[in-house]
Design an enzyme around this catalytic site. Structure first.
Site, short mmCIF file in Angstrom:
data_model
loop_
_atom_site.label_atom_id
_atom_site.label_comp_id
_atom_site.label_asym_id
_atom_site.label_seq_id
_atom_site.Cartn_x
_atom_site.Cartn_y
_atom_site.Cartn_z
N HIS A 61 24.56 46.77 20.64
CA HIS A 61 24.97 46.48 22.01
C HIS A 61 24.82 47.76 22.83
O HIS A 61 24.47 48.81 22.31
CB HIS A 61 26.40 45.93 22.06
CG HIS A 61 27.45 46.89 21.59
ND1 HIS A 61 27.53 47.33 20.28
CD2 HIS A 61 28.47 47.51 22.25
CE1 HIS A 61 28.56 48.16 20.15
NE2 HIS A 61 29.13 48.29 21.33
N HIS A 63 26.95 49.77 24.66
CA HIS A 63 27.97 50.78 24.92
C HIS A 63 27.39 52.14 24.53
O HIS A 63 26.62 52.25 23.57
CB HIS A 63 29.25 50.48 24.15
CG HIS A 63 30.09 49.42 24.81
ND1 HIS A 63 31.03 48.66 24.14
CD2 HIS A 63 30.13 48.98 26.11
CE1 HIS A 63 31.61 47.83 24.98
NE2 HIS A 63 31.08 48.00 26.18
N ASP A 65 28.25 54.78 22.95
CA ASP A 65 28.34 55.37 21.61
C ASP A 65 27.37 54.72 20.62
O ASP A 65 27.32 55.13 19.46
CB ASP A 65 29.77 55.31 21.07
CG ASP A 65 30.36 53.91 21.03
OD1 ASP A 65 29.91 53.06 21.81
OD2 ASP A 65 31.28 53.68 20.23
N HIS A 138 32.42 40.45 21.06
CA HIS A 138 32.78 41.76 21.61
C HIS A 138 32.88 41.61 23.12
O HIS A 138 32.66 40.52 23.67
CB HIS A 138 31.73 42.79 21.20
CG HIS A 138 32.14 44.21 21.48
ND1 HIS A 138 33.41 44.68 21.23
CD2 HIS A 138 31.44 45.26 22.00
CE1 HIS A 138 33.47 45.96 21.56
NE2 HIS A 138 32.30 46.33 22.05
N ASP A 206 31.97 46.80 16.19
CA ASP A 206 32.42 46.36 17.52
C ASP A 206 32.46 44.83 17.58
O ASP A 206 31.72 44.19 18.33
CB ASP A 206 31.51 46.91 18.61
CG ASP A 206 31.63 48.41 18.77
OD1 ASP A 206 31.51 49.11 17.74
OD2 ASP A 206 31.84 48.88 19.90
N HIS A 265 32.98 53.27 11.78
CA HIS A 265 33.36 53.15 13.20
C HIS A 265 34.86 53.37 13.38
O HIS A 265 35.56 52.56 13.98
CB HIS A 265 32.93 51.79 13.76
CG HIS A 265 32.81 51.79 15.27
ND1 HIS A 265 33.85 51.48 16.09
CD2 HIS A 265 31.77 52.07 16.09
CE1 HIS A 265 33.48 51.54 17.36
NE2 HIS A 265 32.20 51.91 17.38
#
Length: 300
Positions: A61, A63, A65, A138, A206, A265
């Protein structure tokens, strides 16, 4: 053999001793990378597997990070001498995100092929890698991934002889092709044995737990899953941000009948880990570590 390396284990921001979560796999000299957060190319340098033969990058995805290390990595791959096309896979929005990030790295000497997949179950093959991308829950569109190395059924010469299969067709039938000769059709099942299990790795980060994940990673040799925190005490916090606990990952690993679970994570606020609550649910659970490596082989 499939080599697997968990390049980093951090979530949200890199720490001096914990890079952001990313996974690198290697088979027959070619590599597949999942996620590419800030600092990914640094931990790859420490690993020492090289950059040039990364053929596929899968993004879960968008994001930061999980993707902000991409421009630097692409430049490094180019500097390593790559000229062959490289494929990047991701959920809806991939084209817009990658085009934005690569504004700062225009001199890439190889073609980038973007595969923006619909937010549904997807299956594709790139080289020896069989990739399944499946939607997970998510706050933004997000995929989990399964990477498989298939194993062909064993060729059985005696079976071919019994079925009167001409030797000239054997090498084609072994590859799964159907051959017609002198008006007779010969099919692979006339010379091949039963299905043989390949190698399967699941990767989820996530996300909230779901049956979709359990079904996708079922019977994996290795399941790598996020554990922002370990204990049930943090349940409301991870639910708020659509993340997962170690105990939830362990429950899914148990239901999916995987061989081994690596946790990753981790929240940057977590510096010590109590994994007893996780191993009580699924005993073959292990904390991920930066550049933790294993080699998976075919059964038998």
């Amino acid at each position: 053999m499939l080599d697997v390396c968990l390049l980093g284990t951090g979530g949200m921001l890199p720490l001096p001793d914990r890079y952001l979560t990313a996974l690198l796999t290697r088979f027959n000299g070619n590599k597949l990378l999942i996620d590419c957060g800030e600092g990914t190319q640094v931990t790859m340098k420490l690993l020492g597997w090289g950059y040039k033969t990364i053929d596929v990058i899968c993004i879960t995805h968008y994001h930061g990070d999980h993707i902000t290390g991409l421009p630097g990595l692409l430049l490094t791959i180019g500097n390593a001498g790559r000229e062959e096309p490289l494929t990047i896979i991701g959920p809806p929005g991939l084209k817009r995100v990658v085009e934005g990030l690569t504004v700062i790295c225009r001199d890439i000497p190889f073609e980038i092929k973007l595969m923006e997949l619909p937010l549904q179950n997807n299956s594709l093959q790139i080289g020896d890698f069989f990739i399944s991308a499946f939607p997970v829950q998510h706050k933004v569109p997000c995929f989990g991934y399964v990477v498989e190395i298939k194993r062909s059924p064993k060729f059985l010469p005696d079976k071919a002889v019994i079925n009167n299969v001409p030797k000239e067709t054997w090498r084609y039938l072994q590859k799964g092709e159907t051959v017609e000769m002198d008006g007779v059709k010969y099919t692979p099942d006339m010379v091949l044995g039963e299905f043989r299990k390949g190698i399967k790795v699941g990767y989820v980060t996530d996300a909230r737990p779901s049956k979709t994940i359990v079904d996708a990673v079922a019977n994996s040799d290795l399941f790598i899953c996020e554990a922002m925190y370990m204990e049930i005490d943090f349940l409301e916090q991870v639910k708020k941000y659509q993340h997962m606990l170690g105990v939830e990952a362990a429950q899914m690993a148990k239901e999916a009948n995987v061989s081994e679970l690596w946790l990753t994570h981790f929240s940057p606020a977590v510096t010590t880990f109590n994994t007893a609550c996780v191993t009580d649910i699924f005993k073959d659970s292990y904390l991920g570590e930066d550049r933790k490596v294993c080699t998976l082989t075919y059964d038998g």
